[in-house]
Motif scaffolding. Structure first.
Motif, PDB file in Angstrom:
ATOM      1  N   THR C  16       0.672  -1.114  -0.120  1.00 38.02           N
ATOM      2  CA  THR C  16       0.083  -0.199   0.114  1.00 38.02           C
ATOM      3  C   THR C  16       0.952   1.242  -0.125  1.00 38.02           C
ATOM      4  OG1 THR C  16      -0.411  -0.169   2.460  1.00 38.02           O
ATOM      5  CG2 THR C  16      -1.953  -1.032   1.317  1.00 38.02           C
ATOM      6  N   ALA C  17       1.828   1.195   0.661  1.00 38.41           N
ATOM      7  CA  ALA C  17       3.194   2.294   0.655  1.00 38.41           C
ATOM      8  C   ALA C  17       3.388   2.626  -1.075  1.00 38.41           C
ATOM      9  CB  ALA C  17       4.072   2.170   1.512  1.00 38.41           C
ATOM     10  N   ALA C  18       3.645   1.665  -1.595  1.00 37.20           N
ATOM     11  CA  ALA C  18       3.982   1.873  -2.804  1.00 37.20           C
ATOM     12  C   ALA C  18       2.857   2.718  -3.702  1.00 37.20           C
ATOM     13  CB  ALA C  18       4.224   0.438  -3.614  1.00 37.20           C
ATOM     14  N   LEU C  19       1.663   2.534  -3.483  1.00 39.61           N
ATOM     15  CA  LEU C  19       0.698   3.358  -4.095  1.00 39.61           C
ATOM     16  C   LEU C  19       0.862   4.770  -3.760  1.00 39.61           C
ATOM     17  CD1 LEU C  19      -2.330   0.886  -3.971  1.00 39.61           C
ATOM     18  CD2 LEU C  19      -0.573   1.066  -5.516  1.00 39.61           C
ATOM     19  N   SER C  20       1.099   5.093  -2.491  1.00 38.40           N
ATOM     20  CA  SER C  20       1.265   6.372  -2.002  1.00 38.40           C
ATOM     21  C   SER C  20       2.467   6.975  -2.639  1.00 38.40           C
ATOM     22  CB  SER C  20       1.637   6.563  -0.459  1.00 38.40           C
ATOM     23  OG  SER C  20       0.849   5.905   0.302  1.00 38.40           O
ATOM     24  N   ALA C  21       3.448   6.304  -2.992  1.00 33.42           N
ATOM     25  CA  ALA C  21       4.753   6.848  -3.731  1.00 33.42           C
ATOM     26  C   ALA C  21       4.267   7.037  -4.998  1.00 33.42           C
ATOM     27  CB  ALA C  21       5.869   5.563  -3.843  1.00 33.42           C
ATOM     28  N   GLY C  22       3.480   6.081  -5.576  1.00 37.07           N
ATOM     29  CA  GLY C  22       3.058   6.354  -7.111  1.00 37.07           C
ATOM     30  C   GLY C  22       2.272   7.612  -6.990  1.00 37.07           C
ATOM     31  N   ARG C  23       1.316   8.130  -6.124  1.00 37.85           N
ATOM     32  CA  ARG C  23       0.522   9.290  -6.124  1.00 37.85           C
ATOM     33  C   ARG C  23       1.486  10.430  -6.218  1.00 37.85           C
ATOM     34  NH1 ARG C  23      -2.360   6.757  -2.157  1.00 37.85           N
ATOM     35  NH2 ARG C  23      -3.883   5.494  -2.899  1.00 37.85           N
ATOM     36  N   ALA C  75       3.595  -1.756  -7.547  1.00 39.71           N
ATOM     37  CA  ALA C  75       3.721  -0.945  -8.648  1.00 39.71           C
ATOM     38  C   ALA C  75       3.254  -1.386  -9.920  1.00 39.71           C
ATOM     39  CB  ALA C  75       5.076  -0.374  -8.663  1.00 39.71           C
ATOM     40  N   VAL C  76       3.645  -2.720 -10.270  1.00 38.25           N
ATOM     41  CA  VAL C  76       3.411  -3.442 -11.448  1.00 38.25           C
ATOM     42  C   VAL C  76       1.984  -3.826 -11.789  1.00 38.25           C
ATOM     43  CG1 VAL C  76       3.633  -5.468 -12.977  1.00 38.25           C
ATOM     44  CG2 VAL C  76       5.677  -4.263 -11.968  1.00 38.25           C
ATOM     45  N   ILE C  77       1.338  -4.124 -10.405  1.00 33.93           N
ATOM     46  CA  ILE C  77       0.165  -4.701 -10.491  1.00 33.93           C
ATOM     47  C   ILE C  77      -1.001  -3.776  -9.904  1.00 33.93           C
ATOM     48  CG2 ILE C  77       0.450  -7.113 -10.490  1.00 33.93           C
ATOM     49  CD1 ILE C  77      -0.487  -7.009  -7.401  1.00 33.93           C
ATOM     50  N   ALA C  78      -0.815  -2.576 -10.029  1.00 33.38           N
ATOM     51  CA  ALA C  78      -1.492  -1.500  -9.243  1.00 33.38           C
ATOM     52  C   ALA C  78      -2.900  -1.447  -9.580  1.00 33.38           C
ATOM     53  CB  ALA C  78      -0.999   0.153  -9.557  1.00 33.38           C
ATOM     54  N   ARG C  79      -3.276  -1.487 -11.093  1.00 33.40           N
ATOM     55  CA  ARG C  79      -4.397  -1.597 -11.426  1.00 33.40           C
ATOM     56  C   ARG C  79      -5.235  -2.664 -10.771  1.00 33.40           C
ATOM     57  NH1 ARG C  79      -6.186   1.121 -16.243  1.00 33.40           N
ATOM     58  NH2 ARG C  79      -4.141   1.364 -16.457  1.00 33.40           N
ATOM     59  N   PHE C  80      -4.574  -3.900 -10.697  1.00 35.66           N
ATOM     60  CA  PHE C  80      -5.152  -5.119 -10.152  1.00 35.66           C
ATOM     61  C   PHE C  80      -5.580  -4.715  -8.733  1.00 35.66           C
ATOM     62  CE2 PHE C  80      -4.985  -9.675  -8.671  1.00 35.66           C
ATOM     63  CZ  PHE C  80      -5.968  -9.820  -9.053  1.00 35.66           C
ATOM     64  N   MET C  81      -4.573  -4.139  -7.720  1.00 35.76           N
ATOM     65  CA  MET C  81      -4.475  -4.072  -6.553  1.00 35.76           C
ATOM     66  C   MET C  81      -5.997  -2.964  -6.100  1.00 35.76           C
ATOM     67  SD  MET C  81      -1.000  -3.143  -5.012  1.00 35.76           S
ATOM     68  CE  MET C  81      -1.771  -2.886  -3.103  1.00 35.76           C
TER      69      MET C  81
END
Lengths: 204, 204, 204
Positions: C16-23, C75-81
Motif C-alpha cells: 500500500t505504501a508503493a501506491l502512496s509513492a505512485g501518487r 507498482a506493476v499490478i497497481a490496477r489489479f490492487m
C-alpha cells in the motif's frame, strides 16, 4: 585523500543547500541549519540506525563551523554561484560517491551484512538531501530525480564486488568512485531517469 | 527550581502545540502526539544525537500524561487561550531558555566540546518546534521567524561564558535566562528579524 | 505464528505504501524507500527511542528484499490492487495490531513502565505511516483519520490488562488482536472518527 574529498564534499553540499534555504526565504540561522542537515545528515542518520557513536561532527566540531561558513558564503555570493552551476553539480556528484564509500566503510568496520553495507552507503550518500527537502517542505527530489540513489547503490556494489574479488581497498574505492561519478554525471547530461510509477486513484 | 520551570515550559509548549494541530483539523490523538513531539521532542532529538539514554519521558512517564492533559485542555479552552496570547508567547519564550540551559547542562555532563554544548542547547530549545512544523506540513517557523534559534545560541553562549569566568552555575544560569528571555521578548515586541536570504532561481 | 503474521503485515504495508509513492510520481527507488520506511519505520523509530539495537532489518536483511519486491510488485499490478482494496485495508488493520503487540513485547522485554509499553506499541504500529506521509509531503493521515492510533492504544491496553490479570501471553495476545482488529474494521465500515479539533486563528 578520502578525508580531503570529504571536506570538499561537505562544503559543496552546504553551499547548494543554502540555495534551497534561500528558495524558502529562510533567515541566516535557517540557512546554517539546512546546510548542517544536508552536509552532515546522511552520516548522522546512518550512525543513529547502526548505533555508531559519537557523530563525526561531535568529534570534529570544526565541520559545523566549516559548513556554516560555506553556507553563509553561498548566500552572499548566490548570484555568482549560479554561473558555476555545473561546477556545483559536479561537486555534488563527487559528494554522493565519497559519502557512499565512507558509509560502506563504516558499516564494514562494524561487521554488518553485505546488503546492509550497501544500504549504509546509500543512506550516507542520500539521507542528507532527503532531510533537506523534508525541512524545506518538498517531496524529496531523490525519489523523483535522475539516477541519484541508484548511483549510490552502484558505487557501493562495485566497491564491495571488487574487494570481494581480492582487489585492494584503495583501488576498489577509486574504481567505484569513477564508475559512480560517471553514472551520475551521464544521467545529468542526458537526463536519464529511473522508470516512474504514476498512480492517481485515492483509497481514502 | 529549574525542574519547576521545566514543567511549566512543557505545559505551555503542549498547549500552544495543540492550537497548531487544530489549524490542521487534527483529531484528539493527533493533538496529543503533536503536543508530545513539541514539548518533549527537543530533548529527545538531543538524546538520540548524543546517545544519552534513557529519555526523560521514559524515566518520568508522567510528563506524557501532563502534556497530553494540557493539550486537550488547550483544545477545550481554545477560544479563551486566544485572549491570553501574550501570556503564552511569554511562556513559550521561557520554555526556550529553560530548554536551552537544560540542553547545555546535559552536554556538559557528558563532556562534549564547547561548540557542541551550545548546539545541544539550541537543539533542545528548538527541535521540538521544528518537528511540530514538519508534522503539520509547514516550513519550520524557526527558520524564518524573529530571533528564536539565535536567542537560544545567545542564552547558551552567555551561560558558558559566565561559567568559564568562574561565576557559579546558578548565577550564570539566571543571568543567561534573563538575557535570552529579554532578547526573545524584545524581538517579538519590535518584530526583530535575522537577515533573510531570498533566492528564486531553480537549478533543476 | 506472530512472526508469520509480521511477514504478511510488512508485505501488505509495503504494497500500500508503493501506491502512496505512485501518487507522488516517484521512481522505483523512491517506491522502495517509501515501502521500507512504512513497513519497517515503526519498529525502527521505537528502537531508536528506547536504544534497542540492532534493528530487525539489520539482523534480517531479507526483510528489506521482501518489502522491496512487494513494493515493486504493487507498482506493476497497481490496477489489479485497486480491485482488492478491501483485502488490503484488512491486511493493513492486521499489520496495525500485530506491530502494536510486537512493540509492547519489545518494551516489556526491556522492563519499561506500563505507560511506555503502551506508547511503544502505538509507535511501532503507527510511526511507519507517519514517516511515509512526511516523506510524501502530507499531513499525517493518522492525525486526522478514523480510529487508527486509538485502535493501537486499545490493543495494547487489552493485552497488558489481560496479562496483568494472570491470563497467559498467547491468549492475551489473541484477544487483544481480535478486539483491536474489530475496532479498526468497524471504524472503517461505519466511518467512526475521533472528535476533531478545528481552530482557525493565526497567532503569528
Amino acid at each position: 585523500m578520502l578525508h580531503i574529498l570529504y571536506i570538499i564534499a561537505i562544503i559543496a553540499e552546504a553551499m547548494t543547500a543554502a540555495l534551497s534555504a534561500g528558495r524558502r526565504d529562510m533567515d541566516w540561522v535557517g540557512v546554517c541549519i539546512i546546510a548542517w542537515v544536508t552536509a552532515l545528515g546522511g552520516g548522522t542518520v546512518r550512525n543513529i540506525l547502526f548505533n555508531h557513536y559519537p557523530m563525526s561532527w561531535v568529534e570534529h566540531p570544526e565541520y559545523l563551523l566549516i559548513t556554516a561558513a560555506a553556507a553563509i558564503l553561498a548566500a552572499v555570493i548566490a548570484r555568482f554561484m549560479s554561473k558555476m552551476k555545473t561546477l556545483f553539480l559536479y561537486l555534488d556528484a563527487l559528494g554522493l560517491v565519497v559519502f557512499t564509500i565512507i558509509g560502506c566503510q563504516v558499516a564494514q568496520a562494524i561487521n554488518l551484512p553485505t546488503t546492509i553495507i550497501m544500504l549504509s552507503g546509500m543512506i550516507t550518500g542520500c539521507a542528507g538531501g532527503v532531510l533537506r527537502d523534508v525541512l524545506c517542505n518538498e517531496v524529496p527530489l531523490l525519489f523523483r530525480k535522475e539516477i541519484y540513489a541508484s548511483a549510490a547503490i552502484v558505487t557501493g556494489a562495485v566497491f564491495l564486488g571488487l574487494e570481494h574479488f581480492g582487489i585492494s581497498e584503495v583501488i576498489s574505492m577509486i574504481i567505484a568512485c569513477i564508475i559512480g561519478l560517471a553514472l551520475r554525471l551521464l544521467s545529468i547530461r542526458y537526463n536519464w531517469q529511473m522508470p516512474k510509477f504514476v498512480y492517481r486513484e485515492e483509497w481514502h
